[in-house]
Design a protein around this motif. Structure first.
Motif, mmCIF file in Angstrom:
data_model
loop_
_atom_site.group_PDB
_atom_site.id
_atom_site.type_symbol
_atom_site.label_atom_id
_atom_site.label_comp_id
_atom_site.label_asym_id
_atom_site.label_seq_id
_atom_site.Cartn_x
_atom_site.Cartn_y
_atom_site.Cartn_z
ATOM 1 N N GLN A 21 59.821 52.635 66.512
ATOM 2 C CA GLN A 21 60.338 53.038 65.202
ATOM 3 C C GLN A 21 60.012 51.985 64.135
ATOM 4 O OE1 GLN A 21 64.530 53.748 65.948
ATOM 5 N NE2 GLN A 21 64.184 55.953 66.081
ATOM 6 N N LEU A 22 60.141 50.729 64.481
ATOM 7 C CA LEU A 22 59.822 49.661 63.520
ATOM 8 C C LEU A 22 58.335 49.679 63.167
ATOM 9 C CD1 LEU A 22 61.980 46.761 64.992
ATOM 10 C CD2 LEU A 22 62.406 48.009 62.865
ATOM 11 N N ALA A 23 57.484 49.903 64.162
ATOM 12 C CA ALA A 23 56.042 49.958 63.916
ATOM 13 C C ALA A 23 55.670 51.158 63.050
ATOM 14 C CB ALA A 23 55.284 50.000 65.231
ATOM 15 N N GLU A 24 56.383 52.263 63.235
ATOM 16 C CA GLU A 24 56.077 53.486 62.486
ATOM 17 C C GLU A 24 56.454 53.393 61.012
ATOM 18 O OE1 GLU A 24 57.969 56.569 64.752
ATOM 19 O OE2 GLU A 24 56.276 56.731 66.133
ATOM 20 N N THR A 25 57.199 52.361 60.634
ATOM 21 C CA THR A 25 57.513 52.183 59.212
ATOM 22 C C THR A 25 56.292 51.733 58.423
ATOM 23 O OG1 THR A 25 58.162 49.860 59.435
ATOM 24 C CG2 THR A 25 59.899 51.533 59.722
ATOM 25 N N ARG A 26 55.272 51.279 59.142
ATOM 26 C CA ARG A 26 54.025 50.783 58.541
ATOM 27 C C ARG A 26 54.254 49.553 57.661
ATOM 28 N NH1 ARG A 26 50.238 56.017 57.506
ATOM 29 N NH2 ARG A 26 50.536 56.877 59.568
ATOM 30 N N ARG A 27 55.276 48.803 57.978
ATOM 31 C CA ARG A 27 55.541 47.525 57.315
ATOM 32 C C ARG A 27 55.306 46.443 58.360
ATOM 33 N NH1 ARG A 27 58.259 47.775 52.400
ATOM 34 N NH2 ARG A 27 58.822 49.880 51.811
ATOM 35 N N ALA A 28 54.289 45.636 58.124
ATOM 36 C CA ALA A 28 53.859 44.653 59.121
ATOM 37 C C ALA A 28 54.980 43.705 59.530
ATOM 38 C CB ALA A 28 52.664 43.860 58.593
ATOM 39 N N SER A 29 55.809 43.297 58.585
ATOM 40 C CA SER A 29 56.871 42.350 58.927
ATOM 41 C C SER A 29 57.896 42.966 59.882
ATOM 42 C CB SER A 29 57.563 41.833 57.666
ATOM 43 O OG SER A 29 58.189 42.886 56.960
#
Length: 79
Positions: A21-29
């Motif tokens: 889910q964190l990766a799917e936000t497309r925010r590298a941090s």
């Protein structure tokens, strides 16, 4: 000790769901945050660029089925 191994599997699965889910936000941090799960308790560690990103990370954790508590150790980088 069948219960202990199933807990480990459940925690591992939950960790994978949150990491995805964190990766799917497309925010590298957010994709770089460390996620640890212990009996449904999620601990987040790392650094993000804004309070908004920190809130997105917390929301991703809270929305995952099986999470009982989120411990936030995420730092916000101040320029």
């Amino acid at each position: 000790m069948v219960g202990a191994s199933s807990l480990t599997t459940a925690d591992s699965d939950l960790c994978q769901v949150i990491t995805t889910q964190l990766a799917e936000t497309r925010r590298a941090s957010l994709a770089r945050l460390a996620v640890k799960v212990d009996q449904g308790c999620v601990t987040l560690r790392g650094r993000v660029g804004s309070f908004y990103e920190r809130q997105i990370a917390i929301t991703c954790c809270q929305s995952a089925a099986g999470v009982s508590l989120v411990i936030d150790h995420v730092e916000v980088a101040v320029n």
